[in-house]
Structures are given as structure tokens and as C-alpha cells.
Design a protein around this motif. Structure first.
Motif, PDB file in Angstrom:
ATOM      1  N   LEU A   1      19.195  -3.943  -3.839  1.00 50.71           N
ATOM      2  CA  LEU A   1      19.599  -4.285  -5.199  1.00 50.71           C
ATOM      3  C   LEU A   1      21.120  -4.349  -5.297  1.00 50.71           C
ATOM      4  CD1 LEU A   1      17.110  -2.052  -7.229  1.00 50.71           C
ATOM      5  CD2 LEU A   1      16.739  -4.317  -6.216  1.00 50.71           C
ATOM      6  N   ARG A   2      21.603  -5.189  -6.175  1.00 55.58           N
ATOM      7  CA  ARG A   2      23.052  -5.333  -6.325  1.00 55.58           C
ATOM      8  C   ARG A   2      23.658  -4.205  -7.148  1.00 55.58           C
ATOM      9  NH1 ARG A   2      24.339  -8.021 -11.253  1.00 55.58           N
ATOM     10  NH2 ARG A   2      22.495  -8.782 -12.374  1.00 55.58           N
ATOM     11  N   ARG A   3      22.808  -3.428  -7.766  1.00 53.67           N
ATOM     12  CA  ARG A   3      23.251  -2.257  -8.514  1.00 53.67           C
ATOM     13  C   ARG A   3      22.066  -1.308  -8.590  1.00 53.67           C
ATOM     14  NH1 ARG A   3      23.470  -5.193 -14.490  1.00 53.67           N
ATOM     15  NH2 ARG A   3      21.271  -5.803 -14.546  1.00 53.67           N
ATOM     16  N   PRO A   4      22.292  -0.028  -8.839  1.00 54.41           N
ATOM     17  CA  PRO A   4      21.156   0.891  -8.969  1.00 54.41           C
ATOM     18  C   PRO A   4      20.225   0.450 -10.087  1.00 54.41           C
ATOM     19  CG  PRO A   4      23.220   2.110  -8.819  1.00 54.41           C
ATOM     20  CD  PRO A   4      23.594   0.666  -8.990  1.00 54.41           C
ATOM     21  N   ASN A   5      18.922   0.613  -9.869  1.00 56.29           N
ATOM     22  CA  ASN A   5      17.948   0.295 -10.920  1.00 56.29           C
ATOM     23  C   ASN A   5      16.710   1.152 -10.715  1.00 56.29           C
ATOM     24  OD1 ASN A   5      16.171  -0.686 -12.806  1.00 56.29           O
ATOM     25  ND2 ASN A   5      16.578  -2.833 -12.377  1.00 56.29           N
ATOM     26  N   ALA A   6      16.691   2.299 -11.382  1.00 60.65           N
ATOM     27  CA  ALA A   6      15.572   3.226 -11.248  1.00 60.65           C
ATOM     28  C   ALA A   6      14.303   2.683 -11.875  1.00 60.65           C
ATOM     29  CB  ALA A   6      15.937   4.570 -11.881  1.00 60.65           C
ATOM     30  N   GLY A   7      14.415   1.644 -12.695  1.00 62.52           N
ATOM     31  CA  GLY A   7      13.233   1.069 -13.342  1.00 62.52           C
ATOM     32  C   GLY A   7      12.739  -0.203 -12.677  1.00 62.52           C
TER      33      GLY A   7
ATOM     34  N   GLU B   1       0.818  -1.208   0.000  1.00 63.98           N
ATOM     35  CA  GLU B   1       0.000   0.000   0.000  1.00 63.98           C
ATOM     36  C   GLU B   1       0.854   1.260   0.000  1.00 63.98           C
ATOM     37  OE1 GLU B   1      -2.505  -0.261   3.378  1.00 63.98           O
ATOM     38  OE2 GLU B   1      -0.884  -0.144   4.859  1.00 63.98           O
ATOM     39  N   HIS B   2       2.150   1.107   0.285  1.00 65.64           N
ATOM     40  CA  HIS B   2       3.062   2.259   0.248  1.00 65.64           C
ATOM     41  C   HIS B   2       4.456   1.738  -0.082  1.00 65.64           C
ATOM     42  CE1 HIS B   2       4.943   6.085   1.288  1.00 65.64           C
ATOM     43  NE2 HIS B   2       5.819   5.406   1.986  1.00 65.64           N
ATOM     44  N   TRP B   3       5.228   2.532  -0.823  1.00 70.76           N
ATOM     45  CA  TRP B   3       6.609   2.155  -1.134  1.00 70.76           C
ATOM     46  C   TRP B   3       7.418   3.410  -1.400  1.00 70.76           C
ATOM     47  CZ3 TRP B   3       2.357   0.975  -4.062  1.00 70.76           C
ATOM     48  CH2 TRP B   3       2.215   1.660  -5.283  1.00 70.76           C
ATOM     49  N   GLU B   4       8.713   3.281  -1.256  1.00 72.27           N
ATOM     50  CA  GLU B   4       9.612   4.399  -1.534  1.00 72.27           C
ATOM     51  C   GLU B   4      10.958   3.853  -1.985  1.00 72.27           C
ATOM     52  OE1 GLU B   4      10.957   5.157   3.096  1.00 72.27           O
ATOM     53  OE2 GLU B   4       9.162   6.152   2.314  1.00 72.27           O
ATOM     54  N   MET B   5      11.583   4.560  -2.910  1.00 72.89           N
ATOM     55  CA  MET B   5      12.905   4.190  -3.410  1.00 72.89           C
ATOM     56  C   MET B   5      13.925   5.186  -2.904  1.00 72.89           C
ATOM     57  SD  MET B   5      14.298   3.786  -7.368  1.00 72.89           S
ATOM     58  CE  MET B   5      13.770   2.089  -7.600  1.00 72.89           C
ATOM     59  N   ALA B   6      15.068   4.705  -2.443  1.00 69.25           N
ATOM     60  CA  ALA B   6      16.134   5.588  -1.986  1.00 69.25           C
ATOM     61  C   ALA B   6      16.705   6.365  -3.168  1.00 69.25           C
ATOM     62  CB  ALA B   6      17.221   4.774  -1.311  1.00 69.25           C
ATOM     63  N   PRO B   7      17.258   7.556  -2.927  1.00 67.11           N
ATOM     64  CA  PRO B   7      17.800   8.364  -4.025  1.00 67.11           C
ATOM     65  C   PRO B   7      18.884   7.661  -4.829  1.00 67.11           C
ATOM     66  CG  PRO B   7      17.561   9.690  -2.036  1.00 67.11           C
ATOM     67  CD  PRO B   7      17.285   8.275  -1.640  1.00 67.11           C
ATOM     68  N   ASP B   8      19.580   6.692  -4.214  1.00 69.25           N
ATOM     69  CA  ASP B   8      20.628   5.990  -4.962  1.00 69.25           C
ATOM     70  C   ASP B   8      20.078   4.857  -5.830  1.00 69.25           C
ATOM     71  OD1 ASP B   8      19.968   4.047  -3.139  1.00 69.25           O
ATOM     72  OD2 ASP B   8      21.966   3.871  -2.251  1.00 69.25           O
ATOM     73  N   ALA B   9      18.745   4.687  -5.815  1.00 64.97           N
ATOM     74  CA  ALA B   9      18.063   3.666  -6.626  1.00 64.97           C
ATOM     75  C   ALA B   9      18.563   2.256  -6.343  1.00 64.97           C
ATOM     76  CB  ALA B   9      18.203   3.984  -8.119  1.00 64.97           C
ATOM     77  N   ARG B  10      19.009   2.028  -5.106  1.00 59.57           N
ATOM     78  CA  ARG B  10      19.501   0.689  -4.749  1.00 59.57           C
ATOM     79  C   ARG B  10      18.687   0.017  -3.664  1.00 59.57           C
ATOM     80  NH1 ARG B  10      25.420  -1.017  -3.874  1.00 59.57           N
ATOM     81  NH2 ARG B  10      24.175  -2.932  -3.679  1.00 59.57           N
TER      82      ARG B  10
END
Length: 494
Positions: free
Chosen positions: A129-135, A61-70
Motif C-alpha cells: 500500500l502507498r500509505r497505511p490502511n488498517a481498513g 484461504e489465509h491472509w495477514e497484515m503487517a503491523p505497519d498496516a502497509r
């Protein structure tokens, strides 16, 4: 209205291929009845429809991604329950996705960037994530790859033979009721569903391998919906004059592409790949086009993903003399080639036939084979028993979802393509949450594909939806908040 609700409301869906099983996290049978059952019996964290760039809630119901996309943090709906009454928790999510990753099951195709999943409490978890992934959200909400399974019914078992593959227990709006192999699958509305309650009592998936008859059943009111890929442009005439249904169409979410089996040494020679590309006469595909909705296409992403589309990246143009010379120089004219396509995508049959004629005209003999989904899984994805393939798939709303098909080691990369230049573009696009910069990297990715002739775009197809006038709640009618394969919002019209 009270009287209306006392009557049982069936929603009948025409499906061309029978179900093999219903655990699409484990393995995938594209276009089968199991594919659509799984999408309505199970839940996932978020859902995407190709008509919207946004993710919408499912279990999360809620989610957020860190600025580093990791890292991504998800808060689950505390009311979610399995169909057997057990609560859905973060432990179910972590178990499902980590097990799929560890064993290389189907869900790993879209979870490959996950390094770990941390359970913070019963309703909170964090993906590392093992690497940044904005998608990554687009991967997580796309199609059938990231369903959540009940840990208490799968942990400690061999997924290959778990009986719940055939009697699925999910947390979605419908629960499994009946499976008559080769005839039908029946789902019942789950009255204790924790989300918006379903307004139809049963979903009946009618197995109809005669595609013409499937269209006629919806057109005359014997059924209510036709799953995607059954109705293509050559079959549209069967929907004309429909007495009980309407046709909605849109530009498709992807393009039909020609792939090379990169495990075969002949395709290491760029001249061979370029020769094939130059042999393609897209004018021969024009009879398959629906003007304004589909077209022969030489670009590498649909124009509808405007923020990432490269207008200057196109496949090599039709030049039969150059094609013949390059193919002779590479030694390919002495080798018969096997061209495969999946029969589920009925529009690919005409494309394959036209392409085979193009290649024969420049001296290349071609055997064309239309394969059902299980055979494709075994011979193409598993054994790499082909030379050329025609395939399709979503490319919007975020090009990141193409990585599983075109990046080195991608879970759906049946051609075994490996291009370091392309991989570098994917990595750069993932590393930033700035969409403008991401778009620049994806445009360069398309230029790499074109320059190296990694694969060849053929046709931007249309999507046709023939649906009953007696129901409302299709994705385009509710702001694309649910995908086309989800029927939990469908309800009878007044």
C-alpha cells in the motif's frame, strides 16, 4: 434425499433492472441484474457481510497484515479453477487489480491505496500500500468492486469491448448459462466448484420492472427472493400475509445522504450549504419510517458502528427562518436547483419529494429527477450535471469504506467533495491497527463533516429481505459468513 437431488432445483430471484453487462470490475450498474450475476459468477480474495466485522475466505484461504498496516500477504486456495478449467493463480489477481487501477476502472474505487501487487508464487501474493490502511480488508471484500477476472481471457484486450463481459467466465459457485435481454439471466451450479458445492441447480434472475409485482411474486411463491432496495417501507403491505415467504429485516448498513455538487461555485459558500441543511425538516420523513427499524436521522454514521460513532456530531437543525436568511445572503434563492436520486433505491423518491417541498418553503425552486443507473453513471458521476443529490451506501462494518464517497479523489465521490480536514482524519484512522484509536479519528471525522456542512444526513433506512420458506442458507442463518448477494450457500429446506 437422493430422490430430492435428482430433481432440478431452481432458485428464482426478482431483479428490477436488466443487465447491461457482467464485468463490474470495469464499470458498475447498481442494482442491475449484471450486478448480482457478477457477485455469484466471480470470486474475490475475501468477502464481507455488513452483519459481521470479520472478513471470510473466498479465493484467499489465509491472509495477514503487517503491523505497519502497509503490506498484506494472501495465500490462495490451490484448488480454485476458472469455469473453463484453467487454474486460478496469483497472476490473475494481480493482473485484474493492477489493470483496474492503471485505467481508473470501477474496482479502483476501493483499490486506490494499492501501490503494487507482488506475485511471490502461483498461489501467494503481497499487496503493498502507498500509505497505511488498517481498513483495507473491508474495502477489498465489500460488494462488487474487487472481483478477480481470468487473465488469460482479458490480457491484451480492450476491456470495453471484451466479449467475456457478456459471457462471463468466473471461478464462483455458479457459471453463466443464458441471457435473454430484458427478460432473464440464468446461472447454472458449477459442479466442479472448489468451495462448498452449491445445492441449487440454477439461479434464474427474473427481470421485473414492476416493483409491486416483484414483491407479489415472492410472497405467493412464484419466485424465491427479492433483491435489496426493491422492498421498502411503503411497499411492506404487499408482503403481509405472504403464503410462501417470510420477511427478515434489520437496521440498514448506511444512511441516505444529501450531497452538494462541489464543482459548482455556489457551494463554496458555507452559508449556502448550511442554508440547505437548516431547511431540512426531518419530521416530513417520519411517514417513511418503520419504527424501530428506520428513522429520520441527523448523525453522520449509523449508531450500529458503535466503536466509531460520534453522538455529538449532527447536521444543522431545522430552522426555516435561518435557512431563508442564509440562502438569500448567499444568492441561492434566485437559482433553480436540480435534485437527483437513483431510481434503483426506491425509498429515495419519497425523501427527494419531501426535501423539495422543504426547499420550496424557504424560497428555493427545485427540479427533482429520478435517474436509472446508466443515466446516473453518465450525468452525475461523469458530467456532474446536478446541484444536489440523494444517495446511499454501506457505512459499516468499517467506516473506511466511506472514503471512496467522501475523500478527495474517491472513486465514488460523485459530489467531488474535497475537505482537507476530513482527509486528515481518514489518514490518521488508517495509520493505526488499534481500533480504539481508529474510532477516535473517525469520531473527529464526523465532527468535521458536521462543522463544515460537507454533506447532510437525512434518513437511516432499514433493510428488508423477503425470502422463500423453501430455502435455507441466508447470511443471518449461517453467521454472516457470506454476504446477502451471494447464493452459493442457499439450499432447499428438507
Amino acid at each position: 434425499m437422493a430422490a430430492d437431488r435428482q430433481r432440478s432445483v431452481d432458485f428464482v430471484v426478482e431483479v428490477p433492472a436488466p443487465a447491461v453487462e457482467f464485468n463490474e470490475v470495469y464499470r458498475n450498474f447498481v442494482g442491475s441484474a449484471g450486478y448480482f450475476v457478477a457477485n455469484n459468477v466471480y470470486s474475490r480474495l475475501v468477502v464481507y457481510d455488513t452483519g459481521s466485522p470479520a472478513a471470510y475466505p473466498d479465493l484467499a484461504e489465509h491472509w495477514e497484515m503487517a503491523p505497519d498496516a502497509r503490506t498484506l500477504r494472501f495465500q490462495l486456495n490451490r484448488h480454485a479453477r476458472w469455469h473453463d478449467g484453467q487454474p486460478v493463480t496469483a497472476h490473475d489477481v494481480a493482473y485484474t487489480h493492477l489493470t483496474a487501477l492503471a485505467n481508473g476502472y470501477h474496482a479502483a474505487s476501493f483499490l486506490h491505496d494499492v501501490q503494487d501487487i507482488e506475485v511471490i508464487d502461483d498461489h501467494t501474493l503481497r499487496y503493498v500500500l502507498r500509505r497505511p490502511n488498517a481498513g483495507f480488508l473491508a474495502q477489498l471484500g465489500n460488494l462488487v468492486f474487487a472481483h478477480v477476472l481470468p487473465k488469460h481471457l482479458y490480457e491484451g484486450t480492450d476491456w470495453a469491448i471484451n466479449p467475456y463481459n457478456q459471457r462471463p467466465v468466473g471461478s464462483g459457485p455458479f457459471r453463466f448459462a443464458e441471457h435473454v435481454p430484458g427478460e432473464r439471466v440464468v446461472l447454472e451450479a458449477w459442479k466442479d466448484y472448489w468451495g462448498p458445492p452449491p445445492r441449487i441447480d440454477r439461479v434464474v434472475l427474473d427481470i421485473e420492472p414492476d416493483l409491486d409485482e416483484a414483491v407479489r411474486k415472492v410472497a405467493d411463491g412464484r419466485a424465491h427472493y427479492l433483491v435489496q432496495d426493491v422492498l421498502t417501507f411503503p411497499r411492506l403491505h404487499l408482503a403481509e400475509g405472504a403464503t410462501a415467504a417470510s420477511l427478515w429485516r434489520k437496521r440498514g448498513p448506511g444512511i441516505a445522504v444529501l450531497g452538494f455538487n462541489h464543482t459548482r461555485k455556489r457551494w463554496n459558500d458555507r452559508r449556502a450549504r448550511a442554508g440547505i441543511a437548516h431547511a431540512v425538516d426531518r419530521r416530513a420523513l417520519e411517514p417513511l419510517a418503520d419504527p424501530g427499524w428506520s428513522e429520520p436521522y441527523a448523525h453522520y454514521l449509523p449508531r450500529s458502528v458503535g466503536w466509531a460513532h460520534a453522538d455529538d456530531a449532527t447536521a444543522p437543525g431545522f430552522d426555516p427562518e435561518l435557512a431563508a436568511r442564509l440562502l438569500r445572503e448567499s444568492g441561492l434563492t434566485d437559482t433553480p436547483l436540480r435534485l437527483v436520486y437513483m431510481k434503483t433505491f426506491t425509498g429515495h423518491a419519497g425523501i427527494a419529494a419531501a426535501l423539495a417541498e422543504n426547499l420550496r418553503a424557504v424560497g428555493v425552486e427545485v427540479e427533482v429527477a429520478g435517474l436509472d443507473s446508466p443515466t446516473w453513471s453518465r450525468e452525475v458521476a461523469g458530467e456532474a450535471d446536478f446541484d444536489l443529490s440523494i444517495s446511499g451506501g454501506n457505512m459499516i462494518p468499517d467506516p473506511e469504506i466511506t472514503a471512496s464517497r467522501f475523500e478527495t479523489g474517491g472513486g465514488r465521490n460523485h459530489t467531488r467533495l474535497s475537505d482537507p480536514e476530513a482527509d486528515a482524519c481518514y489518514a490518521a484512522a488508517r495509520a493505526t491497527v488499534d481500533q480504539v484509536r481508529r474510532g477516535e479519528h473517525y469520531r473527529e471525522l464526523q465532527r468535521v463533516w458536521a462543522r463544515n456542512v460537507d454533506w447532510v444526513p437525512l434518513f437511516w433506512y432499514a433493510a428488508y429481505y423477503l425470502r422463500s420458506d423453501d430455502f435455507f442458507g441466508w447470511p443471518d442463518q449461517i453467521g454472516f459468513r457470506v454476504p446477502f448477494w451471494h447464493w452459493g450457500r442457499i439450499r432447499p429446506t428438507p
